[in-house]
Each structure stands twice: as structure tokens, then as C-alpha cells.
Motif scaffolding. Structure first.
Motif, PDB file in Angstrom:
ATOM      1  N   GLU A 162      32.629  66.787  15.339  1.00  0.00           N
ATOM      2  CA  GLU A 162      32.290  68.195  15.107  1.00  0.00           C
ATOM      3  C   GLU A 162      33.477  68.964  14.550  1.00  0.00           C
ATOM      4  N   TRP A 163      34.657  68.760  15.140  1.00  0.00           N
ATOM      5  CA  TRP A 163      35.850  69.446  14.645  1.00  0.00           C
ATOM      6  C   TRP A 163      36.162  69.035  13.212  1.00  0.00           C
ATOM      7  N   GLU A 164      36.064  67.752  12.925  1.00  0.00           N
ATOM      8  CA  GLU A 164      36.429  67.270  11.592  1.00  0.00           C
ATOM      9  C   GLU A 164      35.608  67.944  10.505  1.00  0.00           C
ATOM     10  N   PHE A 165      34.329  68.170  10.767  1.00  0.00           N
ATOM     11  CA  PHE A 165      33.542  68.842   9.731  1.00  0.00           C
ATOM     12  C   PHE A 165      33.707  70.354   9.789  1.00  0.00           C
ATOM     13  N   ASN A 166      33.419  70.952  10.941  1.00  0.00           N
ATOM     14  CA  ASN A 166      33.344  72.410  11.009  1.00  0.00           C
ATOM     15  C   ASN A 166      34.687  73.101  10.858  1.00  0.00           C
ATOM     16  N   SER A 167      35.763  72.462  11.251  1.00  0.00           N
ATOM     17  CA  SER A 167      37.076  73.096  11.151  1.00  0.00           C
ATOM     18  C   SER A 167      37.941  72.502  10.046  1.00  0.00           C
ATOM     19  N   ARG A 168      38.013  71.179   9.992  1.00  0.00           N
ATOM     20  CA  ARG A 168      38.864  70.559   8.969  1.00  0.00           C
ATOM     21  C   ARG A 168      38.224  70.658   7.586  1.00  0.00           C
ATOM     22  N   ASP A 169      36.995  70.158   7.444  1.00  0.00           N
ATOM     23  CA  ASP A 169      36.376  70.096   6.121  1.00  0.00           C
ATOM     24  C   ASP A 169      35.978  71.470   5.601  1.00  0.00           C
ATOM     25  N   SER A 216      26.291  71.011  20.866  1.00  0.00           N
ATOM     26  CA  SER A 216      26.777  70.483  22.146  1.00  0.00           C
ATOM     27  C   SER A 216      28.081  69.717  22.028  1.00  0.00           C
ATOM     28  N   ALA A 217      28.448  69.326  20.822  1.00  0.00           N
ATOM     29  CA  ALA A 217      29.485  68.307  20.631  1.00  0.00           C
ATOM     30  C   ALA A 217      30.809  68.652  21.284  1.00  0.00           C
ATOM     31  N   ALA A 218      31.195  69.915  21.269  1.00  0.00           N
ATOM     32  CA  ALA A 218      32.497  70.294  21.817  1.00  0.00           C
ATOM     33  C   ALA A 218      32.582  70.058  23.316  1.00  0.00           C
ATOM     34  N   ARG A 219      31.445  69.942  23.995  1.00  0.00           N
ATOM     35  CA  ARG A 219      31.448  69.697  25.440  1.00  0.00           C
ATOM     36  C   ARG A 219      31.029  68.285  25.789  1.00  0.00           C
ATOM     37  N   LEU A 220      30.995  67.407  24.786  1.00  0.00           N
ATOM     38  CA  LEU A 220      30.681  66.000  25.017  1.00  0.00           C
ATOM     39  C   LEU A 220      31.949  65.161  24.890  1.00  0.00           C
ATOM     40  N   SER A 221      31.803  63.861  24.853  1.00  0.00           N
ATOM     41  CA  SER A 221      32.948  62.951  24.785  1.00  0.00           C
ATOM     42  C   SER A 221      33.711  63.133  23.489  1.00  0.00           C
ATOM     43  N   ARG A 222      34.867  62.509  23.431  1.00  0.00           N
ATOM     44  CA  ARG A 222      35.790  62.719  22.317  1.00  0.00           C
ATOM     45  C   ARG A 222      35.171  62.375  20.972  1.00  0.00           C
ATOM     46  N   ARG A 223      34.346  61.344  20.927  1.00  0.00           N
ATOM     47  CA  ARG A 223      33.799  60.947  19.633  1.00  0.00           C
ATOM     48  C   ARG A 223      32.912  62.048  19.043  1.00  0.00           C
ATOM     49  N   PHE A 224      32.200  62.765  19.900  1.00  0.00           N
ATOM     50  CA  PHE A 224      31.383  63.879  19.425  1.00  0.00           C
ATOM     51  C   PHE A 224      32.259  65.091  19.094  1.00  0.00           C
ATOM     52  N   ALA A 225      33.162  65.420  20.001  1.00  0.00           N
ATOM     53  CA  ALA A 225      34.012  66.593  19.777  1.00  0.00           C
ATOM     54  C   ALA A 225      34.854  66.434  18.523  1.00  0.00           C
ATOM     55  N   ASP A 226      35.379  65.239  18.301  1.00  0.00           N
ATOM     56  CA  ASP A 226      36.202  65.012  17.114  1.00  0.00           C
ATOM     57  C   ASP A 226      35.377  65.103  15.839  1.00  0.00           C
ATOM     58  N   GLN A 238      41.544  73.240   8.393  1.00  0.00           N
ATOM     59  CA  GLN A 238      42.436  73.159   9.552  1.00  0.00           C
ATOM     60  C   GLN A 238      42.906  71.720   9.736  1.00  0.00           C
ATOM     61  N   PRO A 239      44.199  71.435   9.619  1.00  0.00           N
ATOM     62  CA  PRO A 239      44.670  70.047   9.619  1.00  0.00           C
ATOM     63  C   PRO A 239      44.584  69.347  10.975  1.00  0.00           C
ATOM     64  N   GLU A 240      44.683  70.106  12.055  1.00  0.00           N
ATOM     65  CA  GLU A 240      44.804  69.484  13.376  1.00  0.00           C
ATOM     66  C   GLU A 240      43.928  70.219  14.371  1.00  0.00           C
ATOM     67  N   GLN A 241      43.309  69.464  15.256  1.00  0.00           N
ATOM     68  CA  GLN A 241      42.481  70.071  16.291  1.00  0.00           C
ATOM     69  C   GLN A 241      43.355  70.736  17.353  1.00  0.00           C
ATOM     70  N   ARG A 242      42.891  71.826  17.897  1.00  0.00           N
ATOM     71  CA  ARG A 242      43.620  72.475  18.987  1.00  0.00           C
ATOM     72  C   ARG A 242      43.717  71.531  20.177  1.00  0.00           C
ATOM     73  N   SER A 243      44.801  71.640  20.907  1.00  0.00           N
ATOM     74  CA  SER A 243      44.978  70.790  22.080  1.00  0.00           C
ATOM     75  C   SER A 243      43.891  71.104  23.107  1.00  0.00           C
ATOM     76  N   ARG A 244      43.599  70.131  23.931  1.00  0.00           N
ATOM     77  CA  ARG A 244      42.480  70.288  24.874  1.00  0.00           C
ATOM     78  C   ARG A 244      42.737  71.420  25.866  1.00  0.00           C
ATOM     79  N   ASP A 245      43.969  71.595  26.293  1.00  0.00           N
ATOM     80  CA  ASP A 245      44.223  72.659  27.261  1.00  0.00           C
ATOM     81  C   ASP A 245      43.950  74.030  26.650  1.00  0.00           C
TER      82      ASP A 245
END
Length: 706
Positions: free
Chosen positions: A357-364, A345-355, A368-375
Motif C-alpha cells: 500500500e505504501w509503495e503505491f500510494n506514497s512512493r509511486d 485495510s492494508a496499513a493495519r495488516l501484516s508488513r506485506r500488505f502495508a508495504d 516519497q522515497p522511504e516509508q515512515r518508521s512504525r513508531d
């Protein structure tokens, strides 16, 4: 983690998105049957490298000669020789794990969708209930950060309450069934697909699941030990964020249980074998074979209580996982369910959850160094949810009828070329040859877009309810799957949307499918030299046709029925050739200590070998006996091979490459160029490659299958 198993085995050019290539908001790879997708390439998320909405161009006749690195001899690395200078100037955008020809076109598609969605959002005259308004409202809901931050984890609370109330093993099993299509997790992947032995009907499939890391290797292979440590910390972090009791101890228990599940899982190579993954069961037989899990409650809660047969894919793993489930303390199962529901669910929750989730699943995991922009994420969300509605507009704006006509001609020429090659195979006898020709003649070809579009009228979308939109879309899609059970197979259905940069082969329908978005440079350019088009899209067409005759696709006949249509002698000859090809790929080492798995990538490697061989023959046939022109000092055959190399022009981050080697049935881009070409006599002649070259193979060592 994905719970859904998708359809009959499908072969795609990149890897497994859509019904054929399923992925979640995190970009997680598909699980189980969905991962038998034979697409052209793997998942591609949006990025920042290409900003335009017009298709790119390459050189004056379809290939950029200045992108070559002529300091590298063709036989030392044709990938570098053809692409080296271009790759030196190529930078992977910070919000991507790889970048190259496919990714540029994915961005082009995203840019076009962004312009389209921006136009819809700006309009005030969209009809209530229309697909156009739903697209705009999906995007609005994703971009409403003020409301999303105010809600924080409130959308998650009903799920967590239900998980806490599921205080027995049977209740948890029922919960797993009831949340099909909704955020959460299950020990078993369940879905509805075309029956591979009866392709005129659908069947329920059940298979191994239950892992939060990409596959079993991440738990059991020492090379990924650092990822397992990071995963355990991530599990604790998520449980802490939702206020779960004793998150540290729960994280330890979850990882320990998932490690047991990983030990039970079949390997990626074993999961490719269609003979072994087609195991017919009745519900009673499954209950007897895999006790310890309340299958009756699970299927009933999922809406599948009336089924009388199913396919159990990993029939030796499923009983072991059921036993692990039965032995686990209820508290561990509840914590496991809470974590996976939060992660999902994290990607559709507040920033603390989305960040997080991204930090582990994409960065770690992927580097991937940077999260995609919200748009960009908002555009992807709208596009995934209403894929064909977006695709209908995409086709109207960006796919000319002339492109479809030219593709039909190319496909016809590729079929003629393969038919000719089948007639002259030295290793195949007349009985199998006749069956192969029959299968080729029965291929269905789909180009650009579907004949009919999916109906989204029953899906409710609200501009102020991101999480609710996700829930309703999940329920809508699961009900769509359930509704299939009572009807005939829809042969018009597509497994990819028109805006998808990919292509695939579906064995149950014996069809090859080419979405509109891939039919542009560098794959297909109406103004390019024909040799480049035959090397690009011609190779892609040959690749997808080749999936019908690879080590797994060749197990289905021209009607899509999973059965043996080979003589014993010809099957033995074929397997000897594929074994030799697999041994070649086993030697490729894209990173120190990380070899390509020839067994895992076998189907795609056969597809690539068929693609270049059949594509080149089709190009020669298209010349109608006339000599190919020489352009800028290049021969027709040279331009063909340049066209093939150019479509695989790509850079990839090390962590993503490690994950690809472990999980992806596609070889790294470098070896999608080198691997098939070094087995083709014409490549040696075109570039004067001799025995002193690194990738030289003696004629008797070259593997010629199709």
C-alpha cells in the motif's frame, strides 16, 4: 478511498484532517464535500527532520536574515529572495514528500505526542477505561508486530467472505451502506453535516465517489497516464495477495469501470461551487433520478433509513454513477469492493500488505522515497483515533494562557482592519457593505482548544487488537455522526484537534479556528518583533477571515446561511475582480507543463490576498501613529513581508507537486508568497520593485479585493 462526506464547507490554511480535514491511513486526500475544507494548507504526515520538543526560533527578532538569497531580486521571486539560502540548506527527509515551516511544526507536534505517549506506555497505574490507557493501548496495538504478522490477512477474511456472498447488485449496495466507517469502498460518499441553508440543524449529504486514484484527472489526463498504469498493477497485486479469482482480468475490469466513473465525476473546480453542490432531494426523488442503485437498501443498512431529505452534491454525476453500477457485472463490483477493502485495510495488516500500500500510494503517487518508521505511524494512529484526548494533554503541556490572550488581541486588531477596509472599498455599494460589516461582526473566534472535550468512554480499545481497534473506532465515529441527526448543531465542536498545525474557517458557523499547535514560531512568537507576527499569524488570521468573503464563503451570511446577500452590481464587480485574480494564477507554472489552476485555488488565493492586505493594515494600526522601528536595517513593512514569506518556506518533491496542482485547492508555496504580494502596493514600496521586474504589475493591473 474515502466514503465519508464531512460537514459544512470549511476553509483551512493548508488542506483538508479531523472532522474538517479528513484523511485516511494512507494520507489520501478527502473526497467530495470534505474537500471543500478551506484550511490553511494540505495534509502533513510525520517525518524525521526535526527531533526536538521545543519550538524553533528564527533570528533575533523572528526572521532569519541569513536565510535570504540576496542574489535574487525581490521582484524576480520574493519567495527565493526571502527564503533562498534557507531552502538550499533544507533537505526533504526521506519519509516525506515535502518539507518546510508547516512540516517542521507538524514534526514538533509529533515529537511532543511521542514523548507523551511513551510516558503513558511506561505507566502501570492508568485507570481502566481512561483515555490515557486507551491512548497507550492504541499505540501498543500498532506496535505489536509479532501478532500483526501472525494474523496476516485473517482480519480481512470476514469482509471478503461477505463480499463474495453479496452476489447481486442490491446486496452490494446494502454492503456499501453497512460498512460506513469500516474498511471498504462505496460508489457514493455519504456523511452528515451542518445544513448550509439551515445551519441550526444537520443533514445527510450524498456525492460522487468510487475512485482509487486522487481524482478524475489521473484517469483522463495524459500527463498522469503512467500513474494509471501503476495503479492497474497495484490493483492486480492486491487482488493476488488476497487470492481473488483471476486478478489480472479483475484489475482490468476495475480500472475500466473507474475510468467510466471518472468521466462522470465533476471536476475539482465544479465541486467548489456551493450553489451547484446544494441540491435538496427526498429519498423518493433520488430513487427516481438515479435508478440502478438500491438507495433504500443502502440507506437502511447505513442507519439512515428514516431520513426524509438530503443534499445531493453532484446531482448530474450521481445518476451516471448509478447507471455505471447497474451496468457492471456483479463479479466486477465484487472484485472492486474486495480491492478497495484491502487497500483501505492494508496499513493495519501484516508488513506485506502495508508495504504494498505504501509503495503505491506514497512512493509511486507522491514520490516519497522511504516509508515512515512504525513508531511514527503508531503515534499518528493513536492521535487520529483519540484526537481530542491527546489534545487535552497537549494543551496542558504546551499551550500557555498568555498565547491565547495575545492571539485574541491580534484577532481583534485584524477585525478592526478589515472593517476599515470594507468601509473604503471603491467597488462595493452601501447595501452590500452593511451586510459585509454585519457578517464580520458575527464572526466567532476559537483559539487553542475546545471549550469541552469529546467523550470517548463508549469506545473500546484493546492493546492486542489493532484491526479491531480500527473497526471499533470507525463504528464509534459513524454512530457519532448518526447521533447528530436528532440534536441541535453543536456550536462548540471543533473540526481540528489542538495538536493540528493548521487553521480553518467554517462558513456554516461563521467561525475562524486556530489550534494551539500553529501558535508558535514561525507563525506566532511572543518574543518576536510585532511586524513579523503580523506577517505570520496575522496573515493567517486575515486568511481565515478572508475565507468568509472569498468566492464561496461570501455566499453565506453572518448567521451561516447559504444565501445571496449581495446586490447584483456588487456581485458583478466582485466576480470581475476574482476573474482577474484567477487569470494571474493560471499563468504560474511550478513545473513544466503543470500550471496552477486559478479556478481550483480561487478561495485560497483570495484568502491569501486578504490575509496580507488586512494583516499589514492591522500592523499599521497597532503602531498607534508611531513610526515602526528599523531593525538590522529593515523597516517594519519589510519585516511584515518577511514574516509572510517565512511561513511558506518549503520544498516539495515533483510527484507530490504534480498531485497538488491536480487536486489541491491551495497554490504551491512559492505562489502563496508571490501571488498576493505582487497585488499589494506596499510591497513594491518596501522593496523598490520596478517595472523591469518579472513579477511587476502596473498599478491598474493589481487586483485589490479586500
Amino acid at each position: 478511498m474515502k466514503k465519508l462526506l464531512i460537514g459544512a464547507a470549511v476553509g483551512a490554511l493548508l488542506l483538508p484532517a479531523s472532522a474538517a480535514l479528513a484523511s485516511d491511513d494512507h494520507g489520501h486526500a478527502c473526497v467530495d464535500e470534505a474537500c471543500t475544507v478551506l484550511a490553511l494548507f494540505g495534509d502533513a504526515e510525520g517525518a524525521t527532520g526535526y527531533q526536538g520538543t521545543e519550538a524553533p526560533s528564527y533570528g533575533t527578532w523572528g526572521f532569519g536574515l541569513d536565510g535570504r538569497d540576496t542574489s535574487v531580486a525581490p521582484g524576480e521571486s520574493f519567495f527565493r529572495y526571502a527564503n533562498g539560502t534557507a531552502l538550499e540548506g533544507l533537505e526533504i527527509p526521506s519519509d516525506r514528500t515535502r518539507y518546510g515551516s508547516f512540516d517542521l511544526l507538524r514534526e514538533l507536534s509529533d515529537n511532543r505526542m511521542k514523548a507523551m505517549i511513551a510516558g503513558l506506555v511506561s505507566r502501570t497505574d492508568l485507570a481502566p477505561g481512561s483515555d490515557e490507557l486507551k491512548i497507550a493501548d492504541l499505540y501498543r496495538s500498532y506496535m505489536d508486530e509479532t501478532r500483526i504478522e501472525a494474523l496476516d490477512d485473517q482480519p480481512l477474511q470476514p469482509y471478503l467472505a461477505a463480499i463474495r456472498a453479496a452476489d447481486t447488485h442490491d446486496k452490494i449496495a446494502a454492503y456499501m451502506g453497512a460498512t460506513q466507517g469500516l474498511p471498504g469502498g462505496s460508489m457514493f460518499g455519504t456523511g452528515i453535516s451542518i445544513d448550509q441553508k439551515h445551519p441550526d440543524r444537520y443533514v445527510t449529504s450524498v456525492g460522487q465517489s468510487g475512485l482509487g486514484l486522487p481524482n478524475r484527472d489521473y484517469y483522463l489526463d495524459a500527463r498522469y497516464a503512467d500513474k494509471l498504469v501503476l495503479y492497474r498493477a497495484y490493483v492486480e497485486r492486491m487482488l493476488t495477495m488476497i487470492g481473488w479469482d483471476d486478478p489480472a482480468a479483475s484489475a482490468d475490469a476495475i480500472v475500466a469501470m473507474e475510468t467510466q466513473i471518472a468521466e462522470a465525476h465533476w471536476t475539482p473546480i465544479e465541486n467548489r461551487n456551493r450553489d451547484k453542490t446544494y441540491n435538496e432531494y427526498t429519498p423518493a426523488a433520488l430513487i427516481a433520478d438515479a435508478p440502478g442503485f438500491d438507495w433504500t437498501g443502502y440507506f437502511s443498512a447505513a442507519g439512515l433509513g428514516s431520513i426524509d431529505r438530503m443534499i445531493v452534491r453532484q446531482n448530474t454525476a450521481v445518476p451516471k454513477i448509478a447507471a455505471i453500477f447497474a451496468a457492471a457485472p456483479v463479479e466486477t463490483l465484487q472484485a472492486w469492493q474486495a480491492f478497495h477493502t484491502t487497500d483501505d485495510s492494508a496499513a493495519r495488516l501484516s508488513r506485506r500488505f502495508a508495504d504494498a500500500e505504501w509503495e503505491f500510494n506514497s512512493r509511486d503517487l507522491s514520490g516519497q522515497p522511504e516509508q515512515r518508521s512504525r513508531d511514527k505511524r503508531g503515534i499518528s494512529f493513536a492521535e487520529r483515533t483519540l484526537g481530542e484526548a491527546v489534545g487535552r494533554q497537549y494543551v496542558a503541556d504546551y499551550f500557555p494562557a498568555a498565547s491565547k490572550a495575545q492571539m485574541e488581541e491580534l484577532v481583534a486588531n485584524l477585525r478592526i482592519a478589515l472593517s476599515h477596509r470594507i468601509d473604503h472599498l471603491s467597488w462595493m455599494g452601501p447595501e452590500t457593505r452593511a451586510a459585509a460589516q454585519e457578517k464580520l461582526a458575527k464572526f466567532t473566534v476559537k483559539i487553542g482548544y475546545p471549550n469541552k472535550w469529546r467523550d470517548y468512554s463508549a469506545l473500546e480499545v484493546r492493546a492486542d487488537d489493532l484491526f479491531g481497534n480500527t473497526e471499533r473506532a470507525g463504528t464509534f465515529n459513524w454512530q457519532y455522526q448518526l447521533n447528530r441527526m436528532n440534536g441541535p448543531v453543536d456550536k462548540d465542536e471543533w473540526g481540528m484537534t489542538p495538536q493540528t498545525v493548521n487553521a480553518y474557517y467554517n462558513s456554516a458557523n461563521n467561525e475562524i479556528v486556530f489550534p494551539a499547535a500553529i501558535l508558535q514560531p514561525p507563525f506566532f512568537d511572543p518574543t518576536a518583533d510585532p511586524a513579523v507576527n503580523y506577517g505570520g499569524i496575522g496573515g493567517v488570521i486575515g486568511h481565515e477571515i478572508g475565507h468568509g468573503f472569498d468566492d464561496q464563503g461570501s455566499k453565506s451570511d453572518g448567521d451561516g446561511v447559504l444565501r445571496n446577500w449581495w446586490t447584483d452590481a456588487d456581485k458583478t464587480n466582485f466576480e470581475a475582480l476574482t476573474t482577474r485574480l484567477g487569470a494571474q494564477y493560471d499563468t504560474y507554472e511550478p513545473l513544466p507543463g503543470y500550471h496552477v489552476q486559478g479556478g481550483l485555488t480561487m478561495g485560497e488565493n483570495i484568502g491569501d490576498a486578504a490575509g496580507v492586505a488586512v494583516g499589514l493594515e492591522a500592523y499599521h494600526l497597532s503602531l498607534n501613529g508611531q513610526p515602526a522601528p528599523v531593525l538590522d536595517g529593515t523597516t517594519g513593512d519589510q519585516r511584515f513581508f518577511y514574516g509572510w514569506a517565512q511561513v511558506w518556506q518549503q520544498k516539495i518533491r515533483d510527484e507530490a507537486l504534480k498531485q497538488q496542482v491536480a487536486t489541491d485547492p491551495h497554490s504551491p508555496a512559492e505562489f502563496r508568497v508571490i501571488g498576493p504580494l505582487r497585488n499589494l502596493d506596499a510591497w513594491y514600496d518596501a522593496f523598490d520593485v520596478g517595472p523591469d521586474s518579472k513579477y511587476y504589475l502596473a498599478p491598474e493591473d493589481r487586483v485589490r479585493i479586500w
